[in-house]
Write an enzyme that holds these catalytic residues in place. Structure first.
Site, short mmCIF file in Angstrom:
data_model
loop_
_atom_site.label_atom_id
_atom_site.label_comp_id
_atom_site.label_asym_id
_atom_site.label_seq_id
_atom_site.Cartn_x
_atom_site.Cartn_y
_atom_site.Cartn_z
N CYS A 107 0.82 -1.22 0.00
CA CYS A 107 0.00 0.00 0.00
C CYS A 107 0.85 1.27 0.00
O CYS A 107 0.53 2.25 -0.70
CB CYS A 107 -0.96 0.00 1.19
SG CYS A 107 -0.20 -0.40 2.77
N HIS B 240 -2.74 6.50 4.58
CA HIS B 240 -1.29 6.54 4.74
C HIS B 240 -0.75 7.87 4.24
O HIS B 240 -1.18 8.38 3.20
CB HIS B 240 -0.61 5.43 3.94
CG HIS B 240 -0.77 4.06 4.52
ND1 HIS B 240 -1.46 3.79 5.68
CD2 HIS B 240 -0.33 2.84 4.07
CE1 HIS B 240 -1.41 2.49 5.92
NE2 HIS B 240 -0.74 1.91 4.96
#
Length: 345
Positions: free
Chosen positions: A134, A246
């Site tokens: 990710c 994130h």
């Protein structure tokens, strides 16, 4: 004519997000099947305005299924992806199991779609395509258009990764610790090595012999495989008490001169990127604002005066989307749009 799609790991965070994105993007599905382990048989999951009941992976026949979107972890993928691929179904795997296999393409459609073309032209293949980590996915979407213009020499990245990247249990741990602190219950780390509530942990995945963690190693190896093996990259990966999204502080050294203004204009035109960069209070994007969106956001674009041809960036994305489920669906879309998929018998 639509496609038959199976989602493995449909009860997990990413599996549920895959189903949401398939529905949101109106992926051409004739039939969608939710698969999970035997203990999750009968569990209901949402797919658009419909509800699907999970079936047992071990009992499912993949013949006649076009796509398997796999999000059940490396161990399950290692056992099942080759079996599924051998039945003529194309597996797009979200785990780390196949990312470093030289015979399996690692793909971010905005960055290296040519890898799909090359792979699907092979006479023999495993029918497995890998989705990157990710933190890597959102990074390379930003690096690619800049690399095309000024050639990247070196990247230094520090990540601020949300707990959803470690799964539902990790999200529950943050929630329970946060509540507990307010009622003077001592937080008990279980999923993480230390308290995550009101704290940051510079440790994601296992430690390797050189002192880096495997998450940091993944970012280096995957960026080289997807974008350019000549790029030097070093990472420090940190878990932060954020549920979803994130963030990355990125320092880039280029071979050719490139200004902050030039980078801003390049990124405004780049697929998958959205620049929000005002030098004022709130003129940047934070993880909370990226949740539920498809874009990778870029803010705080500025020149680094300590090196020649250097830039600093702030990059934010919904890790359950671009970092996982969205990228998986985009790979399937790219295969269809380019006419690369051979339909299952």
């Amino acid at each position: 004519m639509g496609y038959k799609v199976a989602v493995v790991g449909a009860t997990g965070n990413v599996g549920r997000e895959m189903l949401n994105i398939l529905a949101e993007r109106e992926f051409p599905v004739d039939e969608c099947v939710a698969l999970a382990s035997r203990r999750s048989m009968g569990v209901e999951v949402s797919f658009g305005d419909r509800t699907l009941q999970c079936q047992d992976l071990e009992q499912y026949d993949f013949r006649g299924t076009d796509f398997c979107l796999m999000s059940a972890g490396s161990a399950v993928s290692k056992e099942w992806s080759p079996r599924i691929g051998a039945q003529g179904c194309l597996v797009i795997d979200n785990s780390s199991c196949w990312r470093y296999d030289p015979e399996v393409p690692l793909v971010v459609p905005e960055v290296n779609p040519g890898a799909l073309v090359e792979y699907m032209s092979r006479n023999t293949r495993r029918n497995i395509i890998a989705n990157p980590n990710c933190s890597t996915a959102q990074l390379v979407v930003v690096l690619k258009p800049l690399h095309d213009v000024a050639r990247i020499k070196r990247v230094v990245v520090s990540t601020y990764q949300s707990v959803s990247g470690a799964g539902k249990d990790a999200m529950d741990e943050l929630w329970n610790q946060t509540k507990g602190i307010f009622v003077t219950d001592a937080p008990e780390p279980k999923k993480f090595t230390k308290q995550i509530a009101f704290n940051v942990i510079p440790h994601i995945d296992v430690f390797l012999d050189g002192g880096e963690t495997k998450e940091e190693w993944k970012m280096t190896v995957e960026t080289k495989k997807i974008l350019d093996p000549k790029i030097k990259l070093t990472a420090t990966c940190v878990r932060v008490p954020v549920f979803v999204g994130h963030s990355e502080a990125v320092n880039i050294e280029f071979e050719q001169p490139i200004s902050a203004d030039e980078a801003r204009e390049i990124l405004r035109e780049a697929p998958g990127c959205l620049v929000v960069d005002k030098r004022e209070n709130g003129g940047y994007v934070t993880p909370v604002e990226a949740v539920g969106d498809y874009a990778t956001y870029i803010s705080r674009i500025r020149e680094d005066s300590t090196i020649d041809n250097g830039l600093n960036l702030w990059v934010v994305s919904d890790n359950l989307r671009k970092g996982a489920a969205l990228n998986t669906v985009q790979i399937a879309e790219a295969l269809i749009n380019r006419g690369l998929l051979q339909r299952a018998a």
